[in-house]
Structures are given as C-alpha cells and as structure tokens.
Write an enzyme that holds these catalytic residues in place. Structure first.
Site, short mmCIF file in Angstrom:
data_model
loop_
_atom_site.label_atom_id
_atom_site.label_comp_id
_atom_site.label_asym_id
_atom_site.label_seq_id
_atom_site.Cartn_x
_atom_site.Cartn_y
_atom_site.Cartn_z
N ASP A 211 -67.85 -8.65 57.33
CA ASP A 211 -66.86 -8.18 56.36
C ASP A 211 -67.43 -8.34 54.95
O ASP A 211 -67.07 -9.24 54.20
CB ASP A 211 -65.57 -8.98 56.53
CG ASP A 211 -64.43 -8.43 55.70
OD1 ASP A 211 -64.52 -7.27 55.25
OD2 ASP A 211 -63.44 -9.17 55.48
N SER B 198 -58.93 -11.38 48.96
CA SER B 198 -60.02 -10.86 49.78
C SER B 198 -61.09 -10.24 48.90
O SER B 198 -60.80 -9.58 47.92
CB SER B 198 -59.50 -9.78 50.71
OG SER B 198 -58.83 -10.37 51.76
N HIS C 171 -63.34 -4.93 54.40
CA HIS C 171 -61.99 -4.53 54.82
C HIS C 171 -61.13 -4.04 53.66
O HIS C 171 -60.10 -3.42 53.88
CB HIS C 171 -61.31 -5.66 55.62
CG HIS C 171 -60.66 -6.72 54.79
ND1 HIS C 171 -61.22 -7.95 54.57
CD2 HIS C 171 -59.48 -6.75 54.13
CE1 HIS C 171 -60.40 -8.69 53.81
NE2 HIS C 171 -59.33 -7.97 53.54
C1 4AZ Z 1 -55.74 -11.21 53.20
O1 4AZ Z 1 -54.84 -10.65 53.83
C2 4AZ Z 1 -56.00 -12.65 53.47
N1 4AZ Z 1 -55.65 -17.57 54.16
C3 4AZ Z 1 -57.01 -13.29 52.82
C4 4AZ Z 1 -57.26 -14.63 53.07
C5 4AZ Z 1 -56.48 -15.30 53.97
C6 4AZ Z 1 -55.44 -14.68 54.61
C7 4AZ Z 1 -55.21 -13.35 54.35
C8 4AZ Z 1 -56.76 -16.74 54.25
O2 4AZ Z 1 -56.41 -10.62 52.38
#
Ligand code: 4AZ
Length: 750
Positions: free
Chosen positions: A139, A243, A87
């Site tokens: 993902d 992420s 993503h």
């Molecule tokens: C994000 O938006 C994201 N709490 C990554 C991890 C989490 C929430 C959002 C988990 O990249």
C-alpha cells in the site's frame, strides 16, 4: 519529543543550520552529491489521542486533496515527489486520474494561510503493479508534482530508509495527519495538524494482538512489508484521513520515514494497533520510479551497529491488553456508580464513563437546562463516587441534543472539574461500540438510573436475561411484521429482560448492565414508554457511543468480548412476529377503526377438527383455554389442536364446527385496559370461574403474562355499557377454573 537512543554517536555540527546539534552518525559523503539534506525540521520548532503539532515540526507532511477536499496525507521525499498510500488513489481497482488531485505543502492549519504554504498539481500517480487491497500489502504510492515544491522552513523532505535499515522495536516514533480524531469523528476546524507518539511493535507482538478476536470477530494476518505501531491498550492511533501520511522515527538527529499510514481495525481500539506500510522494503521500487529526478529522495546509510541493534525481547511477544473498564468486585458493587446531587432535587443516579465524565439521564436536569448557557447553580452541583472521600465538583453539563423529546436519547454528560484517579474501587463502566451485539441469553443486571425510588425487595430480583431481538421486537408493537436476521444489527432496537419478579416499581428507572467475560457494559437505558410492561424494554446504548466519545474524548468504549452464538440459529433466520401480541401490553385495543380486531386477544381454539372454543392470548405464544373445551372427559390422549389468532369475529366458522364454550369474561379498568376476569364454566353461559386464584400458576408457566397490580377493583363505568355486571367474576368463588395453557409453536398463520 521522541526517545533518545543511547548509542555511541559521533557528534557532528553541520553548518549552516544555526543552533542544531547534529548528533548524527550519518556522514553527508554517503549521500549522493546532488541530494538535499533530509529529515531535519526547522529548529525551535489526528490522529487519535494526539495533540496539535507546532508549526514547522513536520515540514514533510502534505495534505492530498481530491476535488478540493482533504482525503489523505503524504510526505515530501524530494522537491517533485510525494510518498503516500496506494489505497488513497485506487478505487474499484482503478487508479484515479492525477488531474483530480492537488498537494498542499507547508500547511499547519487548513483554515488559514501560512507563510510558505503552497499548492502543487499532480503530474502522475504511481502505484506498484502488485497492489490490490490494503490488507494484502504494497500500500504505497508516489506522486510526481507538476512543478517542484518551494523548499523553506516549513517545507522540507524527510529521509527514507534503505532496504537494510532496521528500526528497533519499542522505539517511539511519531505519526502525523489531519485525519479523524476518533472513529467517524473528523478533526474540527481549524484542522491543525495532529501528532501522536507511537511505539514500534515487533511483528510477533503485533500478530499476537491481531490474532485475538476483536471488532467484528475478525483476526488478521500481518504480511511482510507491513509494520505496526501503537499500544496494546489502544487509545493513541492513526485514523481515517491519516492514510498515506508518515510514521517517522528519529535516528542521529534526522527523521526517517519508517512507515506509511495504511489501515487498522477501527481507531485506538484495544489490541488493534495501526498498520503501516514499511518503507524500507520499497527502496528499490522508489528508486526506480524517481530515476533521473534531480534532486531525488535521500536514503542515508544507517550505521552497521544500528542495523544489528537490539531485537524484540522474546517476553514482549505476546502482551495483550485487558479491558480497563467494567470490572466489578461483585455484581451490585459497581465501581462506576455515580450520584449527581443537584440542590433542591433528589439524587440522580448515573455512571462514570471516564476519568472526567459521568453519564446520567438528561431528564434529571431538564428543569435546569436552558438554551442560554450552563445551569446557574452548576457551582453547587456535586457528584458522589465510590471510595472518594469528598464529592466531586461539576465543570460542565452536556445534554444530548435530542434529550427532551426522544426517550432513547435521555442522556447527559457531566464533566468533573478534576479528573479522578481510577482504582479497583473506582473505575468506568465499558460502553459498547455501534456494532456491538449483546447475545440473547446474556446475563444482565439492572442498575439504578436517574431519580427512581429504590426497588423493593432484594437486589437479586434485578437479574435479567436478554431476550432475542426478534421476540422483543414483536412484543413491542410490531405484530405480524417480518424481523430480519440480526447478526450484525447492533442488538436490535430493544433489549428485553424477563427473569425478574415483582411488579412495576413506580417511577423506578433502570439501566441495563450486561456482562461479557467478566466485563460489564452499559447496554441499555430504561425506555419509559414500556411503563410497567414485562419484559422491560431498554433503549440500546450502542447508538450513543459516537456522541459520548465525541464529547468526552476518553470514554471507555470496548469491543464485544463474546462471540459464541451457540447453536440456536434463530437469530440468523427471518422471523415473523405473531400477529396479535397487542403492543406488548395486555388488554389494550387498537383504535376503533380496526373493528375486525375488536378483541385482539381472542383465540379460536380448534380441537380435533370438529369443535371450537374461545381462548385468550395471555402472553406472546401462550393461549389460556378452559380444560373442558380441549380435553374430552375420560380421554387420555391430547387431541390435535390448532389456534387461530387475530380473526375473532372476522371469519364465519365452517358449518362443521360446533362452538363448545361461552366466551371468557373481560372487564375494563379505569386505565382503559381490559382484564380477563373469568372463564366460562362448563355448560354455563353466565357462570364464570375466577382467574385471579390462578395468577401464580399462570405467571410461573408463562413468565410474561401481564397481571394488573392487586390493588383496585375493575373500573365501574356509570353508564355500565359493555361492562361486567357487578359481583360476578372474582366474587364468584368456587368452582375454581379448570384452565389449560397452550404453548403455540412459532408457525402461526396470520
Ligand atoms: C483509514 O481508514 C484508516 N487506526 C487509517 C488508519 C487506521 C484505521 C483506518 C489505523 O484511513
């Protein structure tokens, strides 16, 4: 650091790594000969709720930059390969070009150069064919670097699990990243890599947590290939910007990447652990993509006894966390009630919002706040809290930056020198997230706030009911405006409260506490501009959650707990405010420019289509008229009545209409408000029946009518122009007014 597994392990010491005990059960012979070692940081050596990592602790962590800025994390799995999340690279179904990305390796803090840190261009980005959206799984992404990374003490690959690898539920693992430290709160400079210890949650346990309605009333179906890590109570989590980064677990002295940070509902929320892409099921896909690359990623074999290791105990399957904030033994005994004692001032009432922070109105301290540092006597400030034998000392005062000019931001945070231990008698109030919508009709209470005098009368009078957002919006000066549906609107700009007897308590200030499933939220603070108006208006606290979280790093924000909208439906439609509920206040006129609305409370009451009399708008939706004007003598049927607002004097009446009553008598007070003193008596243009004896009846019926305090006669201007002749209304005595209240339906034409 992480929890050690109590397993019969073969102790091996593998040279030439000095000083590390390799308590590993993984034999190097199981790896392909050309592979590198993996998953071993140099010895010695946000994520939400985490802390700064030591340099070199997580040498596989990389930062992925898009057009030069950090966007996602990733992990080095081989000199030319980085593992990340799909993503990060797919937007609107399209893969972004590799040339726009670069990879920073060996970076501990993105602000300063470090030994071994370097950048690589990206030659290719690979994403599984079946990837569409994060919530649907797969993902995962691979980045092929344009040239191999320079391995060294701060740049090393992590080990990858084979498809058969099993990570034991309940194991402590670590997530790392340079993402937000709270929702919408970026990691501050110098952007030191953050680490946080997270527990692996079994599928059943995670699905159980995500099946409870949470943020936005959403639930979520966990899919195969996803795994969860975190805690039911939240507070420690990955967040936006993490992420693509790794979740690693130590087994036998090596670090294996169990997951890729993928998504979650918010960050650190209760019952909403982080969701990761499980790496093990992607062994085959990764191997296929990197085929022929030497050296490639390392997939050490997990000993069989670990693969069949202990599974999730059944009783752990569904342990949801309950709110830790906002529990009161009974309404009125608030375990978060705080009094800030500043030498030379009256106590200022506020609320405990975490173990270390008290929220209070900044206006209590504005005289002490200067731009050149903390108040000089901060040392002498004290905070009284329930069940604490001694007053707490104050370490820091943080006023809201808009506190001095914006009533809605009249907030300050005070940090206690020593955090308190929470108990049933001492616990913080819950704070709402931005998207919290307190439902109209919610049961609320008023609590002391700031330096007001105590309320007169029993505290039961301070119970309140939330008015629907649109109605309150209309009351407070948005006449004739269209109010959009408020479904996700964060409770609208104002909250109202109507079930409260009593008048205006001079200078008393209140906060609004609202209860959901037995949990109390600080929903609003007193909006001073509403003065003595009823219903009171409060500025919603939702908008301040981010600031409070940012400053305190531990305030108890809690998701909305009640979603039952009932069948009212009114909130989902567009509503139009009645045109002339003048400023929500009584008796105030617009500036003289709008002459056609000289008497904005006047209503034309059209009775059975043939005659008209004058009514008075006494509350939104309520018009007071003389009975004789509306009901014919001897008639038992109620005629068809239409009420026109906002056009008194503007339009000439049609010829066919006869005007059947004299206009009501209004007097102006010293404060400039116009007060209805009398209604014309049948057949007379000079005699008026007094309104004041009917006050209780009107109040009871209408609820929202504004009576002036009983003290003080109407102001008597020396010039006398336009004002009432002395001694008529009020003093006129019997006959009592024969009054009628008309409740208007919302279909008023402007
Ligand atoms: C994000 O938006 C994201 N709490 C990554 C991890 C989490 C929430 C959002 C988990 O990249």
């Amino acid at each position: 650091m992480s929890q050690h597994l109590l397993l019969p392990l073969v102790i091996l010491v593998i040279g030439p790594d000095p000083g590390t005990f390799q308590d590993s059960a993984f034999s190097p012979s199981q790896e392909e000969p050309e592979d590198l070692d993996c998953g071993r940081p140099e010895p010695s050596a946000r994520i939400m709720g985490g802390s700064d990592a030591q340099p070199g602790t997580w040498p596989w962590q990389v930062s992925l930059h898009h057009w030069g800025g950090h966007v996602c994390g990733g992990s080095l799995i081989a000199p030319s390969w980085v593992l990340s999340a799909a993503h990060c690279f797919v937007s609107n179904g399209t893969l972004e070009p590799a040339s726009e990305w670069s990879v920073l390796l060996g970076v501990h803090s993105q602000d300063e150069p470090q030994d071994g840190a370097h950048v690589r261009e990206v030659a290719a980005i690979l994403v599984p064919d079946n990837y569409t959206r994060v919530e649907l799984g797969s993902d995962v992404a691979l980045l092929r670097l344009a040239s191999p990374a320079r391995l060294g003490p701060t740049v090393r690959p992590v080990c990858l699990p084979r498809a058969s690898h099993r990570f034991t539920h309940g194991t402590s693992c670590w997530a790392t990243g340079a993402g937000d430290v709270l929702e919408a709160d970026p990691l501050p400079r110098p952007w030191v890599l953050q680490e946080v210890e997270l527990r692996l949650l079994g599928e059943a346990a995670c699905q159980c947590l995500y099946s409870r309605p949470g943020p936005f009333n959403l639930t979520f179906q966990l899919l195969p290939g996803m795994l969860c890590a975190g805690y039911p109570e939240g507070r420690k989590d990955t967040c936006q910007g993490d992420s693509g980064g790794p979740l690693v677990c130590e087994e036998g002295g090596r670090w294996f990447q169990a997951g890729i940070t993928s998504f979650g509902f918010g960050c650190g929320r209760r019952n909403r652990p982080g969701v990761f892409t499980a790496v093990a099921p992607h062994e085959a896909w990764i191997r296929t993509q990197v085929m022929g690359s030497v050296p490639g990623p390392v997939f050490p074999t997990q000993p069989l006894e670990l693969q069949s290791g202990p599974r999730e105990p059944m009783e752990e399957n569904c342990t949801v966390a309950l709110p830790e904030c906002g529990k009161a033994p009974r309404p009125g005994a608030w375990p978060w009630e705080a009094q800030v004692m500043v030498p030379g001032s009256k106590p200022c009432h506020g609320a405990l919002v975490s173990e270390s922070w008290v929220l209070a109105p900044a206006s209590c301290f504005l005289d002490r706040i200067s731009s050149d540092g903390p108040p000089r006597d901060l040392n002498a400030w004290r905070v009284l809290l329930p069940s604490r034998p001694r007053a707490e000392r104050v370490a820091r005062l943080v006023p809201h930056e808009n506190a001095s000019w914006d009533d809605a931001s009249d907030l300050a945070l005070l940090q206690l020198r020593v955090p308190v231990n929470l108990s049933a008698a001492l616990r913080p109030v819950c704070l709402p997230y931005l998207e919290h919508y307190f439902l109209p009709g919610s049961r609320c209470r008023l609590a002391r706030w700031g330096r007001g005098e105590p309320a007169s009368g029993p505290s039961a009078l301070l119970e309140a009911e939330l008015l629907s957002g649109w109605w309150c919006h209309c009351l407070y000066g948005h006449q004739g405006e269209t109010v959009p549906p408020q479904g996700g609107g964060g409770g609208g700009p104002l909250l109202g409260e109507r079930r409260e007897a009593g008048r205006c308590w001079n200078d008393s200030r209140w906060s609004l506490l609202c209860r959901e499933e037995g949990t109390w939220f600080l929903a609003g603070i007193r909006d001073f501009s509403s003065g003595c108006l009823r219903p009171r208006a409060f500025s919603p606290l939702q908008t301040h959650g981010p600031w409070i979280s940012h400053v305190t790093r531990g305030a108890y924000l809690e998701d909305q707990l009640v979603w039952d909208w009932g069948l009212e439906g009114g909130e989902t439609e567009i509503q139009t405010c009645p045109p002339h509920t003048e400023h929500g206040a009584c008796g105030l006129r617009q500036k003289a420019a709008q002459m056609e609305h000289l008497w904005p409370w006047l209503a034309e009451v059209h009775v059975a289509g043939d005659h008209v009399c004058t009514g008075i708008l006494v509350a939104p939706g309520w018009v007071l008229a003389a009975t004789h004007c509306v009901l014919r003598l001897g008639s038992t049927t109620v005629p068809y009545i239409e009420v026109y607002l906002g056009r008194a004097g503007a339009n000439p009446l049609p010829q066919s209409h006869q005007v059947t009553s004299a206009p009501p008598l209004l007097c102006q007070t010293e404060g400039g408000s116009w007060v209805l003193m009398g209604m014309a008596i049948r057949g007379s243009r000079e005699l008026f029946a007094a309104i004041s004896p009917e006050e209780a009846w009107i109040s009871q019926t209408v609820g929202e009518a504004h009576f002036l305090p009983p003290s003080g006669p109407p102001y008597w201007s020396p010039e006398g122009s336009n004002l009432c002749p002395l001694g008529m209304a009020g003093a006129s005595g019997p006959p009592r007014a024969a009054l009628l209240l008309l409740l208007l339906t919302p279909l008023i034409q402007g």
